[in-house]
Scaffold this motif. Structure first.
Motif, short mmCIF file in Angstrom:
data_model
loop_
_atom_site.label_atom_id
_atom_site.label_comp_id
_atom_site.label_asym_id
_atom_site.label_seq_id
_atom_site.Cartn_x
_atom_site.Cartn_y
_atom_site.Cartn_z
N ASN A 53 1.06 -1.09 -0.01
CA ASN A 53 0.48 -0.56 0.46
C ASN A 53 0.98 1.05 -0.13
O ASN A 53 1.85 1.12 0.83
N ASP A 109 -5.11 4.21 7.10
CA ASP A 109 -5.89 4.03 6.28
C ASP A 109 -6.20 4.84 5.35
O ASP A 109 -7.08 5.27 4.46
N TYR A 133 -11.77 6.67 2.77
CA TYR A 133 -11.42 5.66 3.38
C TYR A 133 -9.96 5.39 2.18
O TYR A 133 -10.20 5.06 0.84
N PHE A 134 -8.90 4.94 2.79
CA PHE A 134 -7.79 5.18 1.60
C PHE A 134 -7.33 5.56 0.45
O PHE A 134 -7.23 5.56 -0.69
N ILE A 137 -3.79 6.71 -1.33
CA ILE A 137 -3.01 5.61 -1.13
C ILE A 137 -3.07 4.72 -2.22
O ILE A 137 -4.46 4.37 -2.92
N HIS A 138 -2.64 4.24 -2.71
CA HIS A 138 -2.14 3.31 -3.79
C HIS A 138 -1.43 2.26 -3.34
O HIS A 138 -1.21 1.08 -2.96
N GLU A 139 -3.76 1.13 -4.12
CA GLU A 139 -3.92 0.10 -3.16
C GLU A 139 -2.46 -1.36 -3.59
O GLU A 139 -2.45 -1.35 -4.45
N LYS A 140 -1.77 -2.03 -2.48
CA LYS A 140 -1.28 -3.06 -3.19
C LYS A 140 -1.89 -4.22 -4.10
O LYS A 140 -3.10 -4.49 -3.75
N LEU A 142 -3.45 -2.96 -7.06
CA LEU A 142 -3.99 -2.37 -7.50
C LEU A 142 -3.95 -2.35 -9.14
O LEU A 142 -4.71 -2.77 -10.05
#
Length: 403
Positions: A53, A109, A133-134, A137-140, A142
């Motif tokens: 993340n 988060d 929420y999130f 953040i570049h989600e793992k 994605l």
């Protein structure tokens, strides 16, 4: 046109050429040297992308639920730098400063950018009423999951692919090996570029035009010149046939007293697939093969050489290297044009992009010897042989030479 001449149609000539493609094998090279080469393996992700993340803006990382409970002031516990091990928030009422590219700190988060906060002492105040929420953040995983296909085989490698190869740790890549090519000029009237020609001589140009075309494919051909001597031609060509995958000739394929090339190639056992195509310019184009050596013999006039190489050799090379070889380009004729001979005509055109459409304006020049006219234009519009009148607004295949 001499009715006794046996001419092959352009479509048939191209079909024959494409039926004689070759594979030159594979080559394992440093990925940094692979620009412009043709990939011969699938490239997959070695791990998730991104692999964690990832913080996408400089700011503070917080817990969303705490913000939604009404808290706007957060004590700064630490700083999460890019390239450092993941920190963990010890008190959910606090925050951790987080830099772009860093791992998202554990226990957080959402990331609030510095532009939307103020910091006094060791406390960050958030100037927002809502967050998501999130956010930031570049989600793992994605972008891609582990083992996902990133670059398929038969892709021509560009700068974009270089970056992907580096990202997945492909320091070496498998690519199509390139053919070994000789470009041969003939004629006693030709002198070197740095020489002063006599009134009856000209400087070499065709070989350099062909050389530059091949450099687009990362091919570095060898250049040769042979005088108008039948014995000299025969001896040199015999040697070249044993050494090179492709021979390209410019000149000596027409009907002149010193145009020995077709005769010599026949004597050396080269199989002629065709000689003379129903086209202008480039009608005397000769194509043949001996074992795995392919011979493209172009007429000596510069425009003829140029367009014949673009029309026949380039798709032949594309197919040999496992690239798409069909020409998808079309353009709209910008003016009415008349051409009477029953020949496919490669009309020189200047291309203008009008509202996303390519419009081609004729600039035919003064025949196949008018080399300077090529510098004014952008490509050739391929006009069919079964018509004489071509109307403004009609669409025809386009062979571009400017990129």
């Amino acid at each position: 046109m001499n009715k006794k001449e046996t001419l092959i149609d352009v479509e048939d000539a191209l079909r024959i050429v494409l039926g004689e493609t070759e594979s030159f094998g594979l080559e394992d090279i440093d990925f940094k040297e692979s620009l412009g080469r043709v990939l011969r393996e699938n490239i997959t992700s070695d791990r998730e992308m991104p692999p964690f993340n990832r913080v996408s803006m400089d700011g503070i990382a917080i817990k969303t639920a705490v913000f939604e409970s009404g808290r706007r002031d957060f004590r700064i516990e630490n700083i999460q730098a890019a390239g450092s091990e993941q920190l963990v928030l010890t008190n959910e009422d606090h925050c951790i400063e987080a830099m772009t590219g860093a791992m998202l700190p554990g226990g957080t988060d959402a990331v609030i950018p510095y532009e939307l906060i103020s910091i006094e002492g060791n406390t960050a105040h958030v100037h927002l009423d809502k967050i998501q929420y999130f956010q930031n953040i570049h989600e793992k995983g994605l972008d891609r999951k582990q083992n996902d296909l990133l670059i398929p085989e038969s892709t021509k490698i560009s700068s974009a692919e270089i970056g992907v190869l580096a990202t997945v740790g492909k320091s070496r890549v498998l690519v199509s090996a390139l053919p070994k090519i000789a470009i041969v000029s003939t004629g006693d009237e030709l002198v070197e570029v740095d020489q002063i020609p006599t009134p009856y001589q000209i400087r070499k140009s065709n070989v350099h035009t062909l050389y530059s075309l091949l450099k687009r494919f990362e091919i570095k051909p060898d250049l040769f010149h042979i005088s108008d001597s039948k014995e000299a031609l025969r001896k040199k060509i015999e040697s070249l046939l044993e050494t090179y995958d492709v021979l390209m000739f410019s000149g000596a394929v027409s009907k002149g007293k010193f145009d020995f090339l077709p005769e010599i190639l026949n004597e050396l056992g080269v199989v002629k697939h065709f000689h003379k195509v129903r086209q202008r310019p480039g009608k005397p184009f000769w194509f043949g093969k001996k074992d795995q050596t392919t011979i493209f013999a172009y007429p000596g006039n510069p425009v003829s050489t140029f367009v014949s190489c673009l029309k026949y050799f380039v798709p032949w090379l594309h197919k040999s290297l496992q690239l798409d070889f069909d020409n998808p380009n079309l353009a709209i004729l910008g003016e009415d044009f008349l051409f009477k001979p029953e020949l496919t005509y490669f009309l020189q055109v200047k291309i203008i992009n009008k509202e996303g459409r390519l419009v081609a304006f004729p600039d035919a020049g003064n025949g196949s010897g008018d080399l300077a006219n090529l510098a004014k234009n952008d490509g050739f519009l391929e006009l069919p042989s079964d018509r004489t009148e071509f109307k403004k607004g009609e669409v025809f295949p386009l062979i571009q030479y400017r990129y």
